[in-house]
Enzyme design. Structure first.
Site, PDB file in Angstrom:
ATOM      1  N   HIS A 172      -3.320 -31.834  -4.907  1.00 58.80           N
ATOM      2  CA  HIS A 172      -2.579 -31.891  -6.166  1.00 58.80           C
ATOM      3  C   HIS A 172      -3.544 -31.822  -7.355  1.00 58.80           C
ATOM      4  CE1 HIS A 172       0.712 -33.442  -8.843  1.00 58.80           C
ATOM      5  NE2 HIS A 172      -0.338 -33.918  -9.506  1.00 58.80           N
ATOM      6  N   GLU A 173      -4.614 -32.602  -7.286  1.00 59.18           N
ATOM      7  CA  GLU A 173      -5.580 -32.616  -8.381  1.00 59.18           C
ATOM      8  C   GLU A 173      -6.352 -31.301  -8.458  1.00 59.18           C
ATOM      9  OE1 GLU A 173      -5.534 -34.843 -10.651  1.00 59.18           O
ATOM     10  OE2 GLU A 173      -4.045 -36.029  -9.562  1.00 59.18           O
ATOM     11  N   HIS A 176      -4.522 -28.941 -10.633  1.00 60.68           N
ATOM     12  CA  HIS A 176      -4.747 -29.173 -12.069  1.00 60.68           C
ATOM     13  C   HIS A 176      -6.026 -28.480 -12.528  1.00 60.68           C
ATOM     14  CE1 HIS A 176      -1.356 -31.725 -12.659  1.00 60.68           C
ATOM     15  NE2 HIS A 176      -1.806 -32.747 -11.954  1.00 60.68           N
ATOM     16  N   GLU A 261       2.958 -31.021 -13.365  1.00 62.23           N
ATOM     17  CA  GLU A 261       2.940 -31.862 -12.160  1.00 62.23           C
ATOM     18  C   GLU A 261       3.732 -31.190 -11.034  1.00 62.23           C
ATOM     19  OE1 GLU A 261       1.187 -34.576 -11.654  1.00 62.23           O
ATOM     20  OE2 GLU A 261       0.381 -34.483 -13.691  1.00 62.23           O
TER      21      GLU A 261
END
Length: 278
Positions: A172-173, A176, A261
């Protein structure tokens, strides 16, 4: 799961919200440009002169331009405050670098997962930091530019998550970092800081219109108006409109963040091929 479709939808929604954020800022500046005309009309109504619209493009340009300058100045100041890079920002949070070689099994597992996600995403592995005294589960990326952004995880992530769950968090990070979300959020935050500068100046104008002091002879507290009290109506407009504009822009920023997100979740599934872990 159609993670590519989910990513496309999240990108489209975040783009629309970002454009709406820009439109809101322009509308805010335009409204402040009309403030003198609005004050003149309100003044005429109060004294029974009827609605008298006093419009001057030069006054509009001066007011809107001044507000725009203040907004950009505040944004630049905040941008400079964030110029230290991801490593320095992680250190401010109290995070420590993850050692490259460690007997800590959880840290070694995290290092392996980061390397795996670097391969899956096609991005170089970032520097990893750990908040060793934080037992909660949380993770974030910090940095003003994608090149110097770093990954920060709490110790709770290492100790309380299974390998699949930790892999989902790291993936997930990575999204980003890959999609420039850190840079986008930093820019929006800087603009919000500049926007907040305008109502703060309005508060200063209101305070300047009334002085509190002490009589030099008697030592008793004194108070009274100052010539700047004439600017109190303009100060009230800056406060009211400024805070309203800030709240609207903050809500739009939150909407953009939420869509990024969603994009990160869909990308994490792409990288791991394991939605259950996420």
């Amino acid at each position: 799961m159609d993670f590519f479709g989910q990513q496309s939808g999240a990108r489209s929604r975040s783009l629309r919200l970002t454009l709406l954020f820009a439109v809101a800022l322009v509308g805010f500046l335009a409204f402040l440009g009309t403030a003198p005309a609005l004050l003149h009309s309100a003044w005429s109504l109060c004294f029974g002169l009827g609605w008298q619209w006093d419009w001057d493009w030069r006054v509009f340009a001066l007011c809107a331009g001044s507000a725009g300058f203040l907004l950009l100045a505040g944004a630049v100041i905040e941008w400079i405050n964030l110029a230290d890079g991801g490593t320095a920002l992680a250190a401010r949070l109290g995070a420590e670098p993850l050692p490259s070689s460690s007997r800590d099994e959880a840290a070694h597992r995290l290092r392996n997962i980061v390397d795996e996600m670097a391969i899956a995403s096609g991005r170089a592995a970032p520097h990893v930091f750990v908040l060793r005294n934080e037992s909660a589960i949380n993770a974030l990326t910090v940095g003003r530019r994608a090149a110097d952004a770093v990954l920060v995880l709490t110790r709770g992530c290492l100790d309380r998550l299974t390998r699949d769950e930790l892999q989902g968090v790291v993936a997930h990070e990575f999204s980003h970092l890959l999609h420039g979300d850190t840079v986008l959020d930093t820019r929006l935050t800087a603009l919000l800081s500049g926007l907040l500068l305008i109502p703060e100046i309005g508060v200063d104008l209101l305070r300047a219109g009334w002085v509190e002091g002490t009589d030099s002879e008697t030592g008793e507290p004194t108070s009274g108006p100052t010539p700047l009290l004439l600017l109190a109506p303009f100060g009230l407009i800056l406060v009211a409109v400024g805070f309203a504009g800030f709240l609207l822009a903050r809500a739009l920023q939150a909407g953009v963040s939420r869509q990024r997100e969603f994009l990160a979740d869909a990308s994490a599934v792409q990288f791991t091929r394991n939605p259950a872990g996420l």
